[in-house]
Design a protein around this motif. Structure first.
Motif, PDB file in Angstrom:
ATOM      1  N   SER A 433     -12.771  49.824   5.621  1.00  0.00           N
ATOM      2  CA  SER A 433     -11.637  49.698   6.540  1.00  0.00           C
ATOM      3  C   SER A 433     -11.964  50.306   7.904  1.00  0.00           C
ATOM      4  O   SER A 433     -11.732  49.685   8.950  1.00  0.00           O
ATOM      5  N   ALA A 436     -14.653  48.154   9.710  1.00  0.00           N
ATOM      6  CA  ALA A 436     -14.109  46.904  10.247  1.00  0.00           C
ATOM      7  C   ALA A 436     -13.318  47.170  11.522  1.00  0.00           C
ATOM      8  O   ALA A 436     -13.436  46.433  12.518  1.00  0.00           O
ATOM      9  N   GLN A 442     -11.930  41.686  11.090  1.00  0.00           N
ATOM     10  CA  GLN A 442     -11.006  41.879   9.987  1.00  0.00           C
ATOM     11  C   GLN A 442     -11.747  42.404   8.764  1.00  0.00           C
ATOM     12  O   GLN A 442     -12.926  42.096   8.554  1.00  0.00           O
ATOM     13  N   ARG A 443     -11.040  43.182   7.937  1.00  0.00           N
ATOM     14  CA  ARG A 443     -11.657  43.745   6.746  1.00  0.00           C
ATOM     15  C   ARG A 443     -12.157  42.642   5.806  1.00  0.00           C
ATOM     16  O   ARG A 443     -13.245  42.746   5.239  1.00  0.00           O
ATOM     17  N   SER A 444     -11.361  41.576   5.654  1.00  0.00           N
ATOM     18  CA  SER A 444     -11.777  40.468   4.789  1.00  0.00           C
ATOM     19  C   SER A 444     -13.052  39.808   5.313  1.00  0.00           C
ATOM     20  O   SER A 444     -13.916  39.396   4.538  1.00  0.00           O
ATOM     21  N   HIS A 445     -13.181  39.742   6.645  1.00  0.00           N
ATOM     22  CA  HIS A 445     -14.386  39.174   7.248  1.00  0.00           C
ATOM     23  C   HIS A 445     -15.598  40.047   6.943  1.00  0.00           C
ATOM     24  O   HIS A 445     -16.691  39.546   6.635  1.00  0.00           O
ATOM     25  N   TYR A 447     -15.929  42.047   4.339  1.00  0.00           N
ATOM     26  CA  TYR A 447     -16.269  41.865   2.927  1.00  0.00           C
ATOM     27  C   TYR A 447     -17.104  40.604   2.727  1.00  0.00           C
ATOM     28  O   TYR A 447     -18.041  40.585   1.914  1.00  0.00           O
ATOM     29  N   ASN A 448     -16.779  39.539   3.456  1.00  0.00           N
ATOM     30  CA  ASN A 448     -17.579  38.307   3.369  1.00  0.00           C
ATOM     31  C   ASN A 448     -19.016  38.559   3.824  1.00  0.00           C
ATOM     32  O   ASN A 448     -19.967  38.022   3.244  1.00  0.00           O
ATOM     33  N   LYS A 449     -19.176  39.372   4.861  1.00  0.00           N
ATOM     34  CA  LYS A 449     -20.519  39.696   5.346  1.00  0.00           C
ATOM     35  C   LYS A 449     -21.287  40.516   4.307  1.00  0.00           C
ATOM     36  O   LYS A 449     -22.501  40.314   4.115  1.00  0.00           O
ATOM     37  N   GLU A 451     -20.968  40.372   1.126  1.00  0.00           N
ATOM     38  CA  GLU A 451     -21.396  39.450   0.072  1.00  0.00           C
ATOM     39  C   GLU A 451     -22.534  38.562   0.557  1.00  0.00           C
ATOM     40  O   GLU A 451     -23.505  38.324  -0.174  1.00  0.00           O
TER      41      GLU A 451
END
Length: 459
Positions: A433, A436, A442-445, A447-449, A451
């Motif tokens: 958090s 980001a 964004q935090r979700s973005h 997390y995608n990175k 992965e």
């Protein structure tokens, strides 16, 4: 293609084998005597040794014996024109995977080489598996490396405190090894046979931290489709390690305080009080007393947690430990990945010792792994450190390494992005958090990175 070392004192014999295998695309090194063969075989970068038994300086059996004693994983095929059963048995015991007779049959050569290379891969995998088994047998517990006064005090404190039931608060910058100290407190305690349950308070959203710690009943909230046992219950009879406790919400702090006072918890959505026998060890990279003054951390909880205070200083305050830690990390990474031995030159260790290491041991580990992969030869040199680690601080000079390694702009961009994200996560103690927010995505973005680039928090 794999690299094959041809060790034979007769040039004509080497030329025959070279001609046969060059047509298959293999790379080659040559040795005209046993001493040269041994040096090249142990020097790294060799995938298979074709070793003549009769050679000057050291014969093939002596070379094989030396490789066996050095626990080298490179497969060896013996070449002989007058072998005996006794020689074959002895060579097999020392690790030879096959034999070729002089003059070699071309089809036999190709089949033997392919099989030997396959066996070499199996040996590397077996070495990795054996290391994994050894780690599991010892609980995977890494030693606290270093002999500086600060580290000696920490070791002494752990030895004295661990057998007690006193709560311990471990402080220090991200990456200094607070989690490792907590594991040693548990390992040397009377609870060592019980569970060690770890919770990263910074990685759990505030709305979920209570459920994570205390569990919840079915239907307690939307998405609670079944009962869940929390970390306090999981740690019953053992140790609960609350990492980055300074990031815990005030509401959760109040419930943790109650659990410590009463040795009982209540699941979210439940009405039953459950007894728990847990020793709490906490860690933080924040100044909790400053947070107390700012009303962001409960003073009564601070005093409950800080019966024993252990501070782990940053590497820049104990530079004398850097060479020993770097050498330990190098050997650990090589064992776990089945890599042939590579040394750290004294000049390289001196370069590393003088860096600032803002990411501390975690950053040092990443740098050592980078140097091990990118450096050439059988030793990591001072020039390698200058090339892949920026002067004036432990900052990987990514531009130098990446520009040399990539022709494609997209590959360069991806690797640069990966290094940037990894660096920022290290600076924020792998708090997704905070990272980001700092880098403006964004935090979700993010997390995608993580992965995409297979990034995870080091243990």
């Amino acid at each position: 293609m794999p690299t094959i070392l041809l060790a034979d004192d007769e040039p004509a014999n080497r030329n025959v084998l070279r001609h046969v295998l060059e047509l298959e695309g293999y790379d080659f090194e040559e040795a005209a005597d046993g001493e040269e063969a041994l040096a090249k075989a142990l020097g790294g970068g060799i995938d298979l040794v074709l070793l003549d038994i009769k050679m000057p300086k050291k014969d093939g059996m002596e070379v094989l014996q030396a490789l066996h004693e050095a626990e080298a994983t490179v497969p060896v095929v013996m070449i002989t024109g007058h072998g005996t059963v006794e020689t074959a048995v002895e060579a097999t015991k020392l690790g030879a995977v096959n034999f070729l007779e002089k003059p070699p049959d071309l089809n036999d050569v190709l089949v033997t080489v392919r099989n030997a290379l396959s066996m070499g891969q199996l040996q590397v995998e077996n070495k990795r598996m054996r290391q994994t088994v050894r780690d599991q047998a010892t609980g995977g517990l890494t030693p606290i490396v270093g002999e500086s006064p600060a580290i000696s005090r920490i070791k002494s404190t752990v030895e004295r405190v661990a057998p007690s039931e006193a709560r311990v608060l471990i402080t220090g910058e991200p990456g200094t090894g607070k989690e490792l100290v907590a594991r040693w407190v548990h390992a040397q305690s009377q609870r060592a046979d019980g569970p060690l349950v770890e919770v990263n308070c910074a990685a759990i959203p505030s709305e979920l931290i209570e459920s994570e710690l205390f569990g919840h009943e079915k239907g307690a909230f939307t998405g609670a489709t079944k009962q869940r046992v929390g970390k306090f219950e999981q740690a019953d009879g053992g140790t609960l390690f609350l990492d980055e406790i300074g990031d815990m919400s005030l509401d959760a702090q109040a419930k943790v305080l109650r659990a410590l006072q009463e040795s009982r918890i209540t699941r979210v959505g439940g009405d039953r009080s459950i007894p728990v026998d847990v020793r709490v060890v906490a860690a933080t990279n924040r100044d909790l007393l400053a947070q107390v003054d700012e009303h962001r951390f409960r003073e009564d909880l601070y005093h409950r947690l800080s019966v024993i205070l252990i501070h782990v200083p940053p590497l820049r305050e104990r530079r004398e430990d850097v060479p020993a830690i770097a050498q330990f990390i190098l050997e650990q990474v090589m064992r776990r990945n089945g890599i042939e031995d590579k040394d750290l030159a004294p000049e390289a260790l001196d370069r590393l010792r003088r860096l600032d290491w803002r990411g501390n041991v975690r950053e040092l580990r990443n740098v050592i792994e980078r140097l091990l992969i990118l450096s050439d030869g059988d030793a990591i040199t001072a020039e390698d450190v200058d090339r892949f680690v920026a002067p004036g601080g432990a900052r990987g000079d990514a531009s130098l390494g990446l520009i040399d390694r990539y022709e494609s702009f997209s590959d360069f961009r991806d690797q640069a992005e990966k290094l940037f994200i990894e660096r920022k996560l290290e600076e924020h103690g792998w708090n997704v958090s905070q990272t980001a927010e700092t880098i403006g995505i964004q935090r979700s973005h993010l997390y995608n990175k993580l992965e995409k680039y297979d990034l995870s928090r080091p243990e």
